[in-house]
Design a protein around this motif. Structure first.
Motif, PDB file in Angstrom:
ATOM      1  N   SER A  81       0.853  -1.188   0.000  1.00  0.00           N
ATOM      2  CA  SER A  81       0.000   0.000   0.000  1.00  0.00           C
ATOM      3  C   SER A  81       0.891   1.241   0.000  1.00  0.00           C
ATOM      4  O   SER A  81       1.452   1.626   1.024  1.00  0.00           O
ATOM      5  N   LYS A  83       0.434   4.409  -0.113  1.00  0.00           N
ATOM      6  CA  LYS A  83       0.183   5.587   0.709  1.00  0.00           C
ATOM      7  C   LYS A  83       0.662   5.411   2.154  1.00  0.00           C
ATOM      8  O   LYS A  83       0.859   6.377   2.872  1.00  0.00           O
ATOM      9  N   THR A  84       0.882   4.167   2.579  1.00  0.00           N
ATOM     10  CA  THR A  84       1.340   3.933   3.946  1.00  0.00           C
ATOM     11  C   THR A  84       2.761   4.464   4.140  1.00  0.00           C
ATOM     12  O   THR A  84       3.085   5.053   5.167  1.00  0.00           O
ATOM     13  N   GLU A 102       0.148  -1.387  -4.623  1.00  0.00           N
ATOM     14  CA  GLU A 102      -1.256  -0.955  -4.537  1.00  0.00           C
ATOM     15  C   GLU A 102      -1.242   0.558  -4.440  1.00  0.00           C
ATOM     16  O   GLU A 102      -0.650   1.122  -3.508  1.00  0.00           O
ATOM     17  N   ASN A 125      -6.372   1.445  -6.993  1.00  0.00           N
ATOM     18  CA  ASN A 125      -7.580   1.741  -6.215  1.00  0.00           C
ATOM     19  C   ASN A 125      -7.850   3.242  -6.214  1.00  0.00           C
ATOM     20  O   ASN A 125      -7.075   4.018  -6.756  1.00  0.00           O
ATOM     21  N   ARG A 171     -14.846  -2.778  -6.559  1.00  0.00           N
ATOM     22  CA  ARG A 171     -14.630  -2.567  -5.122  1.00  0.00           C
ATOM     23  C   ARG A 171     -15.988  -2.618  -4.426  1.00  0.00           C
ATOM     24  O   ARG A 171     -16.947  -1.953  -4.838  1.00  0.00           O
ATOM     25  N   HIS A 213     -12.917  -6.732  -4.699  1.00  0.00           N
ATOM     26  CA  HIS A 213     -12.049  -6.082  -3.707  1.00  0.00           C
ATOM     27  C   HIS A 213     -12.876  -5.479  -2.583  1.00  0.00           C
ATOM     28  O   HIS A 213     -14.005  -5.048  -2.777  1.00  0.00           O
ATOM     29  N   HIS A 215     -11.951  -3.052   1.210  1.00  0.00           N
ATOM     30  CA  HIS A 215     -11.026  -2.569   2.254  1.00  0.00           C
ATOM     31  C   HIS A 215     -11.967  -2.055   3.337  1.00  0.00           C
ATOM     32  O   HIS A 215     -12.517  -0.968   3.223  1.00  0.00           O
ATOM     33  N   GLY A 254      -7.977  -6.200   0.842  1.00  0.00           N
ATOM     34  CA  GLY A 254      -7.512  -4.878   1.269  1.00  0.00           C
ATOM     35  C   GLY A 254      -6.532  -4.957   2.423  1.00  0.00           C
ATOM     36  O   GLY A 254      -5.835  -5.950   2.618  1.00  0.00           O
ATOM     37  N   PHE A 257      -5.296  -4.367   8.951  1.00  0.00           N
ATOM     38  CA  PHE A 257      -4.843  -5.046  10.177  1.00  0.00           C
ATOM     39  C   PHE A 257      -4.082  -4.028  11.028  1.00  0.00           C
ATOM     40  O   PHE A 257      -3.250  -3.284  10.507  1.00  0.00           O
ATOM     41  N   GLU A 304      -3.560  -6.140   0.949  1.00  0.00           N
ATOM     42  CA  GLU A 304      -2.938  -4.820   0.742  1.00  0.00           C
ATOM     43  C   GLU A 304      -2.526  -4.212   2.074  1.00  0.00           C
ATOM     44  O   GLU A 304      -2.687  -3.006   2.296  1.00  0.00           O
ATOM     45  N   GLY A 306      -0.858  -2.437   5.087  1.00  0.00           N
ATOM     46  CA  GLY A 306       0.081  -1.317   5.185  1.00  0.00           C
ATOM     47  C   GLY A 306       0.693  -1.252   6.569  1.00  0.00           C
ATOM     48  O   GLY A 306       1.762  -1.792   6.830  1.00  0.00           O
ATOM     49  N   ARG A 307      -0.049  -0.619   7.490  1.00  0.00           N
ATOM     50  CA  ARG A 307       0.533  -0.269   8.789  1.00  0.00           C
ATOM     51  C   ARG A 307       1.123  -1.455   9.554  1.00  0.00           C
ATOM     52  O   ARG A 307       2.149  -1.329  10.202  1.00  0.00           O
TER      53      ARG A 307
HETATM   54  C1  PLP Z   1      -7.571   0.484  -0.529  1.00  0.00           C
HETATM   55  C2  PLP Z   1      -6.609   0.408   0.589  1.00  0.00           C
HETATM   56  N1  PLP Z   1      -5.862  -0.696   0.734  1.00  0.00           N
HETATM   57  C3  PLP Z   1      -4.957  -0.810   1.733  1.00  0.00           C
HETATM   58  C4  PLP Z   1      -4.783   0.186   2.670  1.00  0.00           C
HETATM   59  C5  PLP Z   1      -3.802  -0.025   3.790  1.00  0.00           C
HETATM   60  O1  PLP Z   1      -4.452   0.005   5.018  1.00  0.00           O
HETATM   61  P1  PLP Z   1      -3.714  -0.364   6.377  1.00  0.00           P
HETATM   62  O2  PLP Z   1      -2.505   0.501   6.481  1.00  0.00           O
HETATM   63  O3  PLP Z   1      -4.726  -0.047   7.436  1.00  0.00           O
HETATM   64  O4  PLP Z   1      -3.361  -1.815   6.320  1.00  0.00           O
HETATM   65  C6  PLP Z   1      -5.551   1.345   2.567  1.00  0.00           C
HETATM   66  C7  PLP Z   1      -5.407   2.426   3.549  1.00  0.00           C
HETATM   67  O5  PLP Z   1      -6.269   3.193   3.852  1.00  0.00           O
HETATM   68  C8  PLP Z   1      -6.494   1.466   1.496  1.00  0.00           C
HETATM   69  O6  PLP Z   1      -7.255   2.544   1.352  1.00  0.00           O
END
Ligand code: PLP
Length: 451
Positions: A81, A83-84, A102, A125, A171, A213, A215, A254, A257, A304, A306-307
């Motif tokens: 992910s 953006k993480t 992603e 996404n 989605r 999909h 999330h 998605g 966790f 997907e 991230g955190r």
């Molecule tokens: C579509 C999607 N996938 C994955 C993630 C990653 O989420 P997380 O960091 O909570 O695992 C996000 C984060 O908002 C998301 O919007």
């Protein structure tokens, strides 16, 4: 013996209710090194504040999450992910481990391409894709996750004259028993919009529906919610097969966790309360395996996360600027990093450790950042040993969402340093300079300062 610093005595009102059932013990230990590299030397070499990431921990987190799923299910794929944390060095670690990408914007999409990820391993996404974004994703055979009917229509127009059908997924949002439900992204399951979107996509004959999909939220504390979500996606996939004679190739669950950070207001620390990746893997994989797919039709399972894969691999090192007493007698300590670079301090009670030895006197204090803004509070209430100006601190579990959501505001954003497995340090993003921030600015001629 080193002479201890004098601390002025003071009278403090006692506030009832500050103890929890474990009393006031904090169990604080000094944290003097990260992966064998001393905090002191990191600050000396790269400045204060500075973000530090542990490559060893990132790889360990990824491998244990992958193991949790792949030992339970035959076809598993992770997609990082962006953006993480989209620092390129971080993305490359995940890609080296086998993660796809992603992404949720044109900016992130092109970052993934420049990171060398083949288009067909990029999941796109997000609710705001432009025509150019969609065209690029079509040209590169990426997996386009459709968020709304406008996007579906846009894709139908773009694919009108194409010989090969773009690969897309729908989605889906749904009631998973966790409220408030995240229903703003994708098509709703309960009101049948998701099914309508699926039918429209397949019947268009212009798009290849390859996946489903969801999330369902972030920092999810309930593994049961994923069981409900997996059931609903499996149900849609089965209906595609039974009613539309169409096989769904993958189910993407998605992210969401939780890391073991502690949410603000939580009674117990996150490390004691959050489910493990194994807990999530168990419910998701057993739901899909038991749903009744024929062996050949078992979908690929995409995650997907991230955190959970990076939060505890990130540290923020900083230095104490000053101490003061507030009007109510509470001790306030000012540090050199603010909420502008530690965005997650709005949600989490980040653990903070002194980076040097301290004496045994603890006090409940407030930790302020250096910004001249009332909102700049790193911790509203934390028991810590008394810190002096110049003392160093380590903020834990800051690897997710800070190095993407940070803001250049009042201060410059600091350097980010990666410690590799051989304990070598690498600057993976230099600290910002005045020149960097001013580069995009243009001063009209009549406003130029006189020479
Ligand atoms: C579509 C999607 N996938 C994955 C993630 C990653 O989420 P997380 O960091 O909570 O695992 C996000 C984060 O908002 C998301 O919007």
């Amino acid at each position: 013996m080193e002479k201890l610093t004098y601390e002025k005595p003071y009278i403090k009102k006692l506030h009832a209710g500050v103890m929890n059932k474990f009393g006031t013990r904090t169990g604080i230990q000094p944290v003097k090194q990260i992966d064998g590299v001393s905090v002191k030397s990191l600050i000396e070499n790269y400045g204060s504040p500075v973000f530090v990431l542990s490559e060893k921990k990132i790889r360990k987190n990824y491998r244990s999450a992958y193991r949790a799923f792949s030992t339970r299910y035959p076809k598993v794929q992770f997609a990082w992910s962006y953006k993480t944390n989209y620092l390129n060095a971080v993305c490359q670690i995940f890609h080296q481990e086998g993660s796809w990408a992603e992404v949720v914007s044109g900016f992130e999409y092109h970052k993934a391409l420049r990171n060398g990820i083949p288009g067909n391993k990029i999941i796109f996404n997000g609710p705001g894709k432009s025509n150019d974004d969609l065209q690029a994703a079509i040209d590169n055979d990426s997996l386009i996750h459709i968020d709304h009917f406008e996007e579906l229509n846009q894709l139908l127009v773009l694919s009108k004259k194409l010989a090969t059908k773009p690969r897309v997924a729908i989605r889906v949002n749904m009631d998973t028993g966790v409220y408030p439900s995240w229903d703003r992204f994708g098509f709703n399951y309960e009101n049948n919009e998701a099914w309508t979107a699926i039918e429209k996509t397949i019947n268009s004959n212009k798009l290849q529906l390859v996946g489903l999909h969801c999330h369902i939220g972030t920092y999810m504390l309930s593994a049961g919610a994923y069981e409900i979500a997996a059931n609903k996606l499996c149900d849609l996939a089965m209906r595609c097969k039974a009613q539309l004679h169409h096989k769904i190739e993958y189910i993407d669950m998605g992210g969401g966790f939780p890391s073991t950070n502690t949410l603000k207001g939580a009674y117990l620390p996150g490390s004691d309360t959050v489910p493990t990746v194994d807990d999530f893997a168990e419910v998701i994989t057993s739901t899909i395996l038991n749903f009744g797919f024929a062996q050949d039709d078992l979908p690929l399972l995409i995650l997907e996360s991230g955190r959970v894969l990076i939060d505890d691999a990130g540290y923020l090192l900083g230095t104490v600027v000053a101490n003061k007493r507030l009007s109510n007698g509470k001790r306030a300590t000012i540090v050199d990093f603010g909420v502008n670079i530690l965005f997650t301090s709005f949600w989490y009670e980040h653990q903070i450790s002194p980076a040097q030895d301290f004496n045994s006197h603890n006090e409940n204090m407030i930790i302020y950042g250096p910004l001249c803004m009332n909102i700049d509070v790193i911790r509203e209430s934390i028991n810590l040993p008394l810190l002096d100006p110049g003392d160093q601190v380590v903020v834990h579990q800051v690897g997710a969402y800070n190095m993407t959501q940070w803001m250049q505001f009042i201060t410059l954003r600091p350097a980010v340093v990666l410690i590799d497995k051989q304990q070598h340090t690498h600057v993976i993003r230099t600290g910002e300079t005045l020149h960097y921030t001013e580069e995009p600015e243009i001063i009209p001629g009549h406003l130029k300062p006189d020479k």
